[in-house]
Scaffold this motif. Sequence first.
Motif, short mmCIF file in Angstrom:
data_model
loop_
_atom_site.label_atom_id
_atom_site.label_comp_id
_atom_site.label_asym_id
_atom_site.label_seq_id
_atom_site.Cartn_x
_atom_site.Cartn_y
_atom_site.Cartn_z
N LEU A 138 5.52 10.49 -1.97
CA LEU A 138 4.82 9.23 -2.19
C LEU A 138 5.79 8.07 -2.09
O LEU A 138 6.92 8.15 -2.60
CB LEU A 138 4.17 9.23 -3.57
CG LEU A 138 3.07 10.29 -3.74
CD1 LEU A 138 2.89 10.65 -5.19
CD2 LEU A 138 1.78 9.78 -3.14
N THR A 139 5.35 7.01 -1.43
CA THR A 139 6.18 5.81 -1.33
C THR A 139 5.34 4.59 -1.65
O THR A 139 4.12 4.60 -1.47
CB THR A 139 6.78 5.66 0.08
OG1 THR A 139 5.71 5.62 1.03
CG2 THR A 139 7.72 6.80 0.43
N GLY A 140 6.01 3.54 -2.13
CA GLY A 140 5.33 2.29 -2.41
C GLY A 140 4.85 2.19 -3.84
O GLY A 140 5.37 2.86 -4.74
N GLU A 141 3.83 1.35 -4.05
CA GLU A 141 3.29 1.11 -5.38
C GLU A 141 2.22 2.15 -5.69
O GLU A 141 1.21 2.24 -4.99
CB GLU A 141 2.69 -0.30 -5.47
CG GLU A 141 3.75 -1.37 -5.36
CD GLU A 141 3.24 -2.74 -5.75
OE1 GLU A 141 2.09 -2.87 -6.20
OE2 GLU A 141 4.02 -3.69 -5.60
N LEU A 142 2.46 2.93 -6.74
CA LEU A 142 1.54 4.00 -7.12
C LEU A 142 0.63 3.49 -8.22
O LEU A 142 0.93 3.60 -9.41
CB LEU A 142 2.35 5.23 -7.53
CG LEU A 142 3.35 5.69 -6.46
CD1 LEU A 142 4.14 6.88 -6.95
CD2 LEU A 142 2.67 5.97 -5.14
N ASP A 143 -0.50 2.93 -7.79
CA ASP A 143 -1.44 2.28 -8.69
C ASP A 143 -2.76 3.04 -8.70
O ASP A 143 -2.82 4.21 -8.29
CB ASP A 143 -1.64 0.82 -8.25
CG ASP A 143 -2.10 0.73 -6.79
OD1 ASP A 143 -2.47 1.76 -6.18
OD2 ASP A 143 -2.09 -0.40 -6.26
N LEU A 144 -3.81 2.40 -9.16
CA LEU A 144 -5.12 3.02 -9.27
C LEU A 144 -5.60 3.60 -7.94
O LEU A 144 -6.11 4.72 -7.87
CB LEU A 144 -6.13 1.98 -9.79
CG LEU A 144 -7.55 2.48 -10.06
CD1 LEU A 144 -7.53 3.52 -11.17
CD2 LEU A 144 -8.43 1.31 -10.44
N VAL A 145 -5.43 2.85 -6.85
CA VAL A 145 -5.86 3.31 -5.52
C VAL A 145 -5.04 4.53 -5.09
O VAL A 145 -5.59 5.53 -4.63
CB VAL A 145 -5.76 2.17 -4.49
CG1 VAL A 145 -6.04 2.68 -3.08
CG2 VAL A 145 -6.70 1.04 -4.85
N ALA A 146 -3.73 4.45 -5.26
CA ALA A 146 -2.86 5.58 -4.91
C ALA A 146 -3.18 6.79 -5.78
O ALA A 146 -3.14 7.93 -5.30
CB ALA A 146 -1.39 5.18 -5.06
N MET A 195 0.85 -1.19 0.00
CA MET A 195 0.00 0.00 0.00
C MET A 195 0.89 1.25 0.00
O MET A 195 1.83 1.36 0.78
CB MET A 195 -0.89 -0.03 1.25
CG MET A 195 -1.70 1.20 1.44
SD MET A 195 -3.41 0.86 1.10
CE MET A 195 -4.17 2.32 1.70
N ALA A 196 0.56 2.17 -0.85
CA ALA A 196 1.33 3.41 -0.96
C ALA A 196 1.05 4.32 0.23
O ALA A 196 -0.03 4.31 0.80
CB ALA A 196 0.97 4.11 -2.26
#
Length: 112
Positions: free
Chosen positions: A17-25, A1-2
């Motif tokens: 921002l850190t982590g996976e930057l996907d649709l939710v992020a 989770m970002a």
Amino acid sequence: MAAMECELVGQSLVVRLTGELDLVAAARFKEAVEEILDRRPVRHLYVNLAGATFVDSAFLGSLLGRYRRISREGGRMGIIGVPPQVRPALELSGIFRTMDEFRSERDALSAG
């Protein structure tokens, strides 16, 4: 989770921002930044990606959407600390043709 952290520095907004930057992020980023832009006099937006491990097209789209708003209002948007694993996605998307890239937050904030 970002994870996301926003900090106002004068008339600049820095979003880390850190982590996976996907649709939710992407949705969280858009919502948080729009809320701040609606409430505060922000001239420049800088997105620090130093801790990002992945970016997808939804997140890239959310970056471009904020770029359109900031530039329409006469401001500048920049990307800070792009890690090697996300650089190819940013290059392919053309982000670097529209936004400045900075090594550090200090470089970005001193640019204007």
